[in-house]
Design an enzyme around this catalytic site. Sequence first.
Site, PDB file in Angstrom:
ATOM      1  N   LYS A  75       3.891  19.824   5.660  1.00  0.00           N
ATOM      2  CA  LYS A  75       3.306  19.766   7.002  1.00  0.00           C
ATOM      3  C   LYS A  75       4.069  20.698   7.955  1.00  0.00           C
ATOM      4  O   LYS A  75       5.269  20.923   7.794  1.00  0.00           O
ATOM      5  CB  LYS A  75       3.382  18.329   7.553  1.00  0.00           C
ATOM      6  N   ASP A  76       3.350  21.178   8.961  1.00  0.00           N
ATOM      7  CA  ASP A  76       3.911  22.142   9.908  1.00  0.00           C
ATOM      8  C   ASP A  76       5.173  21.632  10.579  1.00  0.00           C
ATOM      9  O   ASP A  76       5.314  20.450  10.852  1.00  0.00           O
ATOM     10  CB  ASP A  76       2.878  22.470  10.994  1.00  0.00           C
TER      11      ASP A  76
END
Length: 370
Positions: A75-76
């Site tokens: 995830k970012d």
Amino acid sequence: MHKLFHLTHSPIECYFHPSVRDFVVREIPLYEASGAGEHLMIFVRKKELSTFEMVEILSNVLGIKSAQIGYAGLKDKHATTYQYLSIPRTFESRLSACSTILNERGIKVLECRAHTNKLRVGHLKGNSFFMRLKKLTPIEAQKAINALEILKVSGFANYFGSQRFGKDGQNYQEGEKILENLRITRDKKIARFLLSAYQSHLFNLWLLERMRLNKMIESCSPKELVSSAGGYGVLDSVLCDERVVRELKAQEQFFKLLRGDVAVHYPYGKAFVLDDVRAESTRFIQRQISPSGALCGKKLLGAQDVALEIERVFVDSRLREVGSRRYAWVWAQDVAYTYKPEVAQMELSFSLPKGSYATIFLETLKNAHH
């Protein structure tokens, strides 16, 4: 890397800066925790941390090997993200004792349930996103709304986003150096990561060529295309045959299917080689299938026939990772937006299948060619 998109509006001017307030990502799980078993499925919220950084913090704080921590997707970093992790259940009491320390480090545990297995990469349905677009004038906002209404129906080209290639965008070059024995990496995890960046780069190059083909089929007559064959590079083998060009022109959807393309049932399912392009084109429009590009490696189901003429240029047989197929075209779901003219901002939310990038959806929407 330069990209081509299918929308035709002039570029939309707006500002998006990924941050914990303006970018929220929420994982859509593939299954619920079973409630019993030797593992613990944890739902966490993290801020300003990459998945790797979060795993390292959990490993240090809980005294657990990072290899024992499972996750479904990366995830970012510059976002507020909600995702699932798994750890051995023996660390349950340690986890609750350390919640304050984890909180201070940007990780909040929201729920825990026992589960039968460790989470593996890919064990997710998709992700839902929230983005706040700024400096969006009313005229640009109207362009964005029109484009979003088209995108809801049309879908978009499933490029890998720039995050895949590291800060300077050069990870794929390091992956290629490993193949050429110009770089020795003792850490297997890093080596795999760099090699998969190289796989992703080859996929993006292939997709760019297919988008170039689609654009040409849309904008030129078969005669014009065939008479100029010899100057199209990779696409020459397809565009020199007037019968093939007419077949492509007859397809209603923007992304044209080629004989021998490998399609995959959508949104998940088996891959198969296309034979009857006309019939499959109808199924593609109905979102039952989508064409795919190669993430090259061993055991890859490769394209055949006309499609192979383009694909073979972007397949590196030195890659010994396991090959797979990636959707070339995907659809966003649950697209919703609110424009606030008083602050020149749009709040945008949507969900995408796993492996697809919100930043690519935004680049397609903006239609900014770089």
